[in-house]
Design a protein around this motif. Sequence first.
Motif, mmCIF file in Angstrom:
data_model
loop_
_atom_site.group_PDB
_atom_site.id
_atom_site.type_symbol
_atom_site.label_atom_id
_atom_site.label_comp_id
_atom_site.label_asym_id
_atom_site.label_seq_id
_atom_site.Cartn_x
_atom_site.Cartn_y
_atom_site.Cartn_z
ATOM 1 N N ASP A 16 8.357 9.966 -5.759
ATOM 2 C CA ASP A 16 9.761 9.964 -5.351
ATOM 3 C C ASP A 16 10.345 8.631 -5.802
ATOM 4 O OD1 ASP A 16 9.629 12.452 -4.083
ATOM 5 O OD2 ASP A 16 9.191 11.579 -2.132
ATOM 6 N N GLU A 17 11.552 8.660 -6.348
ATOM 7 C CA GLU A 17 12.162 7.438 -6.871
ATOM 8 C C GLU A 17 13.622 7.324 -6.432
ATOM 9 O OE1 GLU A 17 12.587 5.014 -11.081
ATOM 10 O OE2 GLU A 17 12.258 7.177 -11.162
ATOM 11 N N MET A 18 14.017 6.103 -6.111
ATOM 12 C CA MET A 18 15.404 5.799 -5.830
ATOM 13 C C MET A 18 15.839 4.723 -6.820
ATOM 14 S SD MET A 18 17.227 4.147 -2.490
ATOM 15 C CE MET A 18 16.808 2.478 -2.972
ATOM 16 N N ILE A 19 17.030 4.899 -7.399
ATOM 17 C CA ILE A 19 17.563 3.947 -8.368
ATOM 18 C C ILE A 19 18.906 3.424 -7.867
ATOM 19 C CG2 ILE A 19 18.508 3.696 -10.697
ATOM 20 C CD1 ILE A 19 16.443 5.761 -11.624
ATOM 21 N N THR A 75 0.828 -1.212 0.000
ATOM 22 C CA THR A 75 0.000 0.000 0.000
ATOM 23 C C THR A 75 0.858 1.256 0.000
ATOM 24 O OG1 THR A 75 -0.106 0.000 2.413
ATOM 25 C CG2 THR A 75 -1.895 -1.128 1.228
ATOM 26 N N THR A 76 2.187 1.110 0.040
ATOM 27 C CA THR A 76 3.039 2.285 0.152
ATOM 28 C C THR A 76 4.070 2.437 -0.960
ATOM 29 O OG1 THR A 76 4.500 1.061 1.653
ATOM 30 C CG2 THR A 76 2.812 2.469 2.655
ATOM 31 N N MET A 77 4.835 1.379 -1.293
ATOM 32 C CA MET A 77 5.927 1.556 -2.240
ATOM 33 C C MET A 77 5.884 0.564 -3.388
ATOM 34 S SD MET A 77 9.231 0.053 -0.136
ATOM 35 C CE MET A 77 10.371 0.464 -1.410
ATOM 36 N N GLY A 78 6.533 0.951 -4.481
ATOM 37 C CA GLY A 78 6.670 0.080 -5.637
ATOM 38 C C GLY A 78 8.141 -0.222 -5.862
ATOM 39 N N TYR A 91 7.704 5.817 -4.359
ATOM 40 C CA TYR A 91 6.645 6.112 -3.388
ATOM 41 C C TYR A 91 5.912 7.347 -3.861
ATOM 42 C CZ TYR A 91 4.208 7.650 0.724
ATOM 43 O OH TYR A 91 3.220 8.049 1.582
ATOM 44 N N PRO A 92 4.599 7.337 -3.884
ATOM 45 C CA PRO A 92 3.696 6.280 -3.442
ATOM 46 C C PRO A 92 3.424 5.280 -4.557
ATOM 47 C CG PRO A 92 2.412 8.213 -4.019
ATOM 48 C CD PRO A 92 3.867 8.576 -4.223
ATOM 49 N N VAL A 93 3.112 4.072 -4.155
ATOM 50 C CA VAL A 93 2.868 3.006 -5.120
ATOM 51 C C VAL A 93 1.632 3.284 -5.981
ATOM 52 C CG1 VAL A 93 1.488 1.543 -3.598
ATOM 53 C CG2 VAL A 93 2.864 0.491 -5.410
ATOM 54 N N ASP A 94 0.677 4.019 -5.454
ATOM 55 C CA ASP A 94 -0.569 4.281 -6.191
ATOM 56 C C ASP A 94 -0.515 5.594 -6.981
ATOM 57 O OD1 ASP A 94 -0.650 6.018 -4.049
ATOM 58 O OD2 ASP A 94 -2.740 5.602 -3.552
ATOM 59 N N TRP A 95 0.662 5.962 -7.482
ATOM 60 C CA TRP A 95 0.833 7.222 -8.207
ATOM 61 C C TRP A 95 -0.059 7.309 -9.445
ATOM 62 C CZ3 TRP A 95 2.601 7.166 -13.209
ATOM 63 C CH2 TRP A 95 3.212 5.997 -13.660
ATOM 64 N N ARG A 96 -0.291 6.187 -10.105
ATOM 65 C CA ARG A 96 -1.156 6.202 -11.295
ATOM 66 C C ARG A 96 -2.574 6.638 -10.920
ATOM 67 N NH1 ARG A 96 1.079 3.332 -15.779
ATOM 68 N NH2 ARG A 96 2.886 2.114 -15.156
ATOM 69 N N LYS A 97 -3.088 6.067 -9.861
ATOM 70 C CA LYS A 97 -4.429 6.399 -9.386
ATOM 71 C C LYS A 97 -4.496 7.864 -8.958
ATOM 72 C CE LYS A 97 -7.817 5.011 -5.904
ATOM 73 N NZ LYS A 97 -8.062 4.120 -4.767
ATOM 74 N N ARG A 98 -3.483 8.328 -8.250
ATOM 75 C CA ARG A 98 -3.445 9.716 -7.777
ATOM 76 C C ARG A 98 -3.399 10.721 -8.923
ATOM 77 N NH1 ARG A 98 -0.274 10.187 -2.154
ATOM 78 N NH2 ARG A 98 -0.780 8.137 -1.325
ATOM 79 N N HIS A 99 -2.857 10.296 -10.081
ATOM 80 C CA HIS A 99 -2.736 11.169 -11.237
ATOM 81 C C HIS A 99 -3.748 10.820 -12.336
ATOM 82 C CE1 HIS A 99 0.816 13.366 -9.888
ATOM 83 N NE2 HIS A 99 1.232 12.214 -9.378
#
Length: 116
Positions: free
Chosen positions: A57-60, A36-39, A106-114
């Motif tokens: 936010d992304e970390m690589i 529910t939080t990260m991808g 983060y957040p994992v639901d970025w698609r839904k939020r946008h």
Amino acid sequence: MAKTLHFKRSEMTFGKFGDPPGDSGIVRLVGPDISTTMGVGLATFDGCSIDWTVLYDEMIVVIEGKFRLKTPEGTIDAVPGDVIWIPEKTPISYEGEKATVCYALYPVDWRKRHNL
């Protein structure tokens, strides 16, 4: 409570993303169906340039090859073991030569939020 998962590289199937020239692939390992939080996932880049504005936010973490990230601040050239942090709303270009990276977002639901 969620259970611990083991993703075996030998069982991963990378899907194509981006357009020619070059080659790129992605396997999304942790998504909203698991967390529910990260991808989390892996991506490959070879002779390509993929433009994107991150909506999270992304970390690589660079696993292999040479990875390059173009940002408004400049270009980051990264090699295995290097870690890159990208804040939300940053316009970027993912590039590389035989590069494999692990990403976490983060957040994992970025698609839904946008609404995507």
